[in-house]
Design a protein around this motif. Structure first.
Motif, short mmCIF file in Angstrom:
data_model
loop_
_atom_site.label_atom_id
_atom_site.label_comp_id
_atom_site.label_asym_id
_atom_site.label_seq_id
_atom_site.Cartn_x
_atom_site.Cartn_y
_atom_site.Cartn_z
N LEU A 74 12.70 7.90 20.97
CA LEU A 74 11.48 7.79 21.65
C LEU A 74 10.59 8.83 21.05
O LEU A 74 9.20 8.51 20.72
N GLU A 75 11.09 10.01 20.53
CA GLU A 75 10.39 11.21 20.11
C GLU A 75 9.87 10.71 18.62
O GLU A 75 8.61 10.99 18.20
N LEU A 76 10.60 9.76 18.14
CA LEU A 76 10.14 9.23 16.60
C LEU A 76 9.20 8.29 16.57
O LEU A 76 8.65 7.98 15.39
N VAL A 77 8.93 7.31 17.69
CA VAL A 77 8.23 6.24 17.57
C VAL A 77 6.62 6.70 17.16
O VAL A 77 6.29 5.96 16.30
N PRO A 78 5.96 7.44 17.72
CA PRO A 78 4.73 7.99 16.97
C PRO A 78 4.53 7.99 15.70
O PRO A 78 3.71 7.43 14.79
N TYR A 79 5.45 8.75 15.02
CA TYR A 79 5.73 9.01 13.41
C TYR A 79 5.97 7.80 12.81
O TYR A 79 5.43 7.54 11.79
N GLY A 80 6.74 7.01 13.45
CA GLY A 80 7.26 5.67 12.94
C GLY A 80 5.95 4.79 12.53
O GLY A 80 6.02 4.18 11.82
N LEU A 81 5.32 4.64 13.94
CA LEU A 81 4.04 3.75 14.04
C LEU A 81 3.12 4.27 12.97
O LEU A 81 2.58 3.41 12.14
N VAL A 82 2.90 5.74 12.76
CA VAL A 82 2.04 6.13 11.68
C VAL A 82 2.29 5.77 10.34
O VAL A 82 1.26 5.30 9.36
N LEU A 83 3.74 5.86 10.04
CA LEU A 83 4.25 5.71 8.69
C LEU A 83 4.27 4.30 8.38
O LEU A 83 3.92 3.74 7.24
N GLY A 84 4.46 3.31 9.46
CA GLY A 84 4.32 1.90 9.30
C GLY A 84 3.14 1.40 8.88
O GLY A 84 2.88 0.82 7.88
N VAL A 85 1.86 2.10 9.55
CA VAL A 85 0.59 1.54 9.31
C VAL A 85 0.25 2.18 7.98
O VAL A 85 -0.20 1.24 7.25
N VAL A 86 0.60 3.18 7.62
CA VAL A 86 0.18 3.65 6.23
C VAL A 86 0.91 2.80 5.11
O VAL A 86 0.46 2.57 4.10
N LEU A 87 2.36 2.61 5.26
CA LEU A 87 2.93 1.76 4.50
C LEU A 87 2.77 0.44 4.27
O LEU A 87 2.51 -0.13 3.20
N GLY A 88 2.27 -0.11 5.53
CA GLY A 88 1.75 -1.57 5.40
C GLY A 88 0.43 -1.80 4.65
O GLY A 88 0.20 -2.58 3.71
N ILE A 89 -0.53 -0.88 4.74
CA ILE A 89 -1.41 -0.78 3.86
C ILE A 89 -1.29 -0.74 2.39
O ILE A 89 -1.81 -1.55 1.55
N ILE A 90 -0.60 0.38 2.11
CA ILE A 90 -0.23 0.50 0.66
C ILE A 90 0.67 -0.70 0.21
O ILE A 90 0.37 -1.16 -1.09
N ALA A 91 1.47 -1.37 1.02
CA ALA A 91 2.14 -2.58 0.66
C ALA A 91 1.23 -3.61 0.15
O ALA A 91 1.39 -4.45 -0.85
N LEU A 92 0.38 -4.01 0.90
CA LEU A 92 -1.03 -4.78 0.47
C LEU A 92 -1.53 -4.57 -0.78
O LEU A 92 -2.00 -5.50 -1.14
N GLN A 93 -1.82 -3.17 -1.04
CA GLN A 93 -2.14 -2.95 -2.12
C GLN A 93 -1.35 -3.25 -3.28
O GLN A 93 -1.80 -3.32 -4.67
N GLY A 94 -0.05 -3.45 -3.08
CA GLY A 94 0.73 -3.58 -4.26
C GLY A 94 1.14 -2.36 -4.97
O GLY A 94 1.51 -2.43 -6.13
N HIS A 95 1.08 -1.17 -4.23
CA HIS A 95 1.40 0.34 -4.89
C HIS A 95 2.70 0.63 -4.73
O HIS A 95 2.77 1.44 -3.42
N MET A 96 3.78 0.06 -4.94
CA MET A 96 4.96 0.60 -4.65
C MET A 96 5.38 1.76 -4.90
O MET A 96 6.19 2.54 -3.91
N SER A 97 5.09 2.56 -6.01
CA SER A 97 5.50 3.96 -6.23
C SER A 97 4.84 4.97 -4.99
O SER A 97 5.13 5.85 -4.67
N ALA A 98 3.50 4.72 -4.65
CA ALA A 98 3.02 5.33 -3.51
C ALA A 98 3.75 5.33 -2.35
O ALA A 98 3.96 6.14 -1.60
N MET A 99 4.22 4.17 -2.11
CA MET A 99 5.15 3.87 -0.86
C MET A 99 6.26 4.74 -0.70
O MET A 99 6.84 5.36 0.06
N VAL A 100 6.98 4.78 -2.21
CA VAL A 100 8.04 5.73 -2.29
C VAL A 100 7.77 7.22 -2.31
O VAL A 100 8.61 7.83 -1.35
N LEU A 101 6.57 7.68 -2.49
CA LEU A 101 6.43 9.04 -2.52
C LEU A 101 6.04 9.18 -0.88
O LEU A 101 6.16 10.45 -0.47
N VAL A 102 5.46 8.35 -0.40
CA VAL A 102 4.99 8.73 1.17
C VAL A 102 6.11 8.73 2.03
O VAL A 102 6.31 9.62 2.87
#
Length: 409
Positions: free
Chosen positions: A181-209
């Motif tokens: 439960l402690e990690l849920v907020p961070y997982g949600l934030v990371l999921g949103v950021v990675l989801g947007i970057i995935a839609l951009q097709g920018h895989m290298s940025a996903m790796v670095l994030v």
């Protein structure tokens, strides 16, 4: 009067006025200076012949250098200003930086602002500025994770009182016990950021994030079990993408054997290896590269380290790698000696991001890793990226001010 004014300073003001870490600053400035020289050397041929794809240089051989130099000056100014800020303010600023980065990443999908490049829709153009919002997102994630996780004490928190009469209450109690439960907020934030970057097709940025977030989580003392689970999930996802998508399968095949498709995908990595091999031990001399004359694509960008190897040889390349190593080691040293947990996590995140970006770029250029599209910090052409990197260094220097700061009376 001067002594009285000095006594009247608050503890926060005294802390923020401490000296910056000069060894770290010297390494940053040295890498930026060498990077500018290499951008000039690597880019003047393509700029003079106007052979850079999608960019009209008007035949000016100094086109790329002048732009990079201008952003370097802006970046150094930003770094200096940020060093004057008490880094405790970065706590509340983290939410705004992360929120702004998400908004800017969404603007990529608006036709008026969005621009494509490198096979992905990842650029935003606002007036004369053209930049990748994912660069800001990396910093935003590090700041947000550091601000939140700095509140962890390292001791198990007292268990919350969940209702044991309901299934949801019993499940919540179990998840709370294992620390999920402690990690849920961070997982949600990371999921949103990675989801947007995935839609951009920018895989290298996903790796670095992911790398930046994982480094902060690790430094915060999150259980290694969660890293094992996360690593298994990421590994499985990568295996699926590589084996089930023709594009990625082809890239892996080309990485293993560039000669299998020398006319297309294998051309750039093969030319990179020719550049490195041509340099030998001492190199052909600064400015004397032959590969930059329309043989090696992206010679002043992602593959600038190939030109470094060709012109400065193995000795010069090793010196530059040693400078990066010293910068990274010094960064971790500052993290270990930071005044508080927030400063430690912030410096660890930024230093790890720089370290892995350097490792990935050099690994790709030398053929050790498959192509990722990750640039070399302080060297690869890209004005806004350079300015943001220098701003990140300013944040580390801001933390360093409070290591040897005056003691509170």
């Amino acid at each position: 009067m001067a002594r009285k004014a000095k006594r009247d300073l608050t503890i926060e003001q005294k802390l923020a006025r401490g000296p910056i870490d000069l060894p770290f600053l010297a390494l940053v400035m040295l890498l930026v200076a060498i990077g500018l020289i290499m951008v000039l050397s690597a880019s003047y041929a393509s700029a003079m012949y106007n052979s850079s794809a999608g960019i009209d240089t008007e035949g000016d051989p100094l086109y790329f250098f002048k732009r990079q130099f201008g952003f370097a000056v802006l970046g150094v100014i930003a770094m200096y200003v940020i060093t004057k800020i008490d880094y405790q303010h970065f706590r509340w600023m983290s939410v705004f930086v992360l929120g702004a980065s998400i908004v800017l990443m969404l603007m990529v999908f608006i036709p008026y602002f969005g621009r494509s490049g490198g096979g992905a829709l990842r650029w935003v153009k606002i007036g004369p500025l053209r930049f990748q919002p994912s660069e800001i997102a990396k910093v935003g994630v590090i700041m947000f994770f550091s601000a939140g996780l700095s509140k962890r004490t390292g001791q198990p928190s007292p268990p919350k009182k969940w209702s044991k009469r309901t299934f949801s209450g019993r499940m919540a109690a179990r998840l709370d016990r294992v620390g999920l439960l402690e990690l849920v907020p961070y997982g949600l934030v990371l999921g949103v950021v990675l989801g947007i970057i995935a839609l951009q097709g920018h895989m290298s940025a996903m790796v670095l994030v992911v790398v930046a977030a994982a480094s902060v989580l690790f430094a915060a003392g999150v259980s290694l079990g969660w890293f094992a689970i996360g690593g298994a999930i990421v590994g499985g996802a990568l295996w699926f993408i590589i084996t089930q998508t023709e594009y990625m399968t082809k890239r892996i095949e080309i990485w293993q054997d560039p000669l299998s498709d020398l006319q297309k995908g294998g051309y750039q990595p093969w030319q990179s290896r020719i550049s490195i091999g041509s340099g030998g031990l001492l190199g052909v001399g600064l400015g004397n590269s032959r590969q930059k004359y329309s043989f090696l694509p992206e010679e002043h960008n992602d593959y600038i380290f190939s030109i470094v190897c060709e012109e400065l040889g193995m000795v010069g390349a090793c010196v530059i790698m040693a400078l990066f190593a010293m910068l990274i080691i010094r960064g971790y040293w500052l993290a270990l000696h930071a005044r508080d947990r927030f400063g430690t996590l912030l410096v660890v995140g930024i230093t790890s991001l720089t370290a892995f970006q350097t490792f990935f770029n050099i690994g790709v250029v030398t053929g050790f890793l498959p192509p990722t599209g990750i640039s070399l910090p302080f060297f690869s052409y890209g004005g806004t990226a350079l300015a943001i990197q220098l701003a990140e260094m300013g944040m580390i220097l801001s933390v360093s001010r409070q290591i040897a700061a005056p003691k509170a009376e």
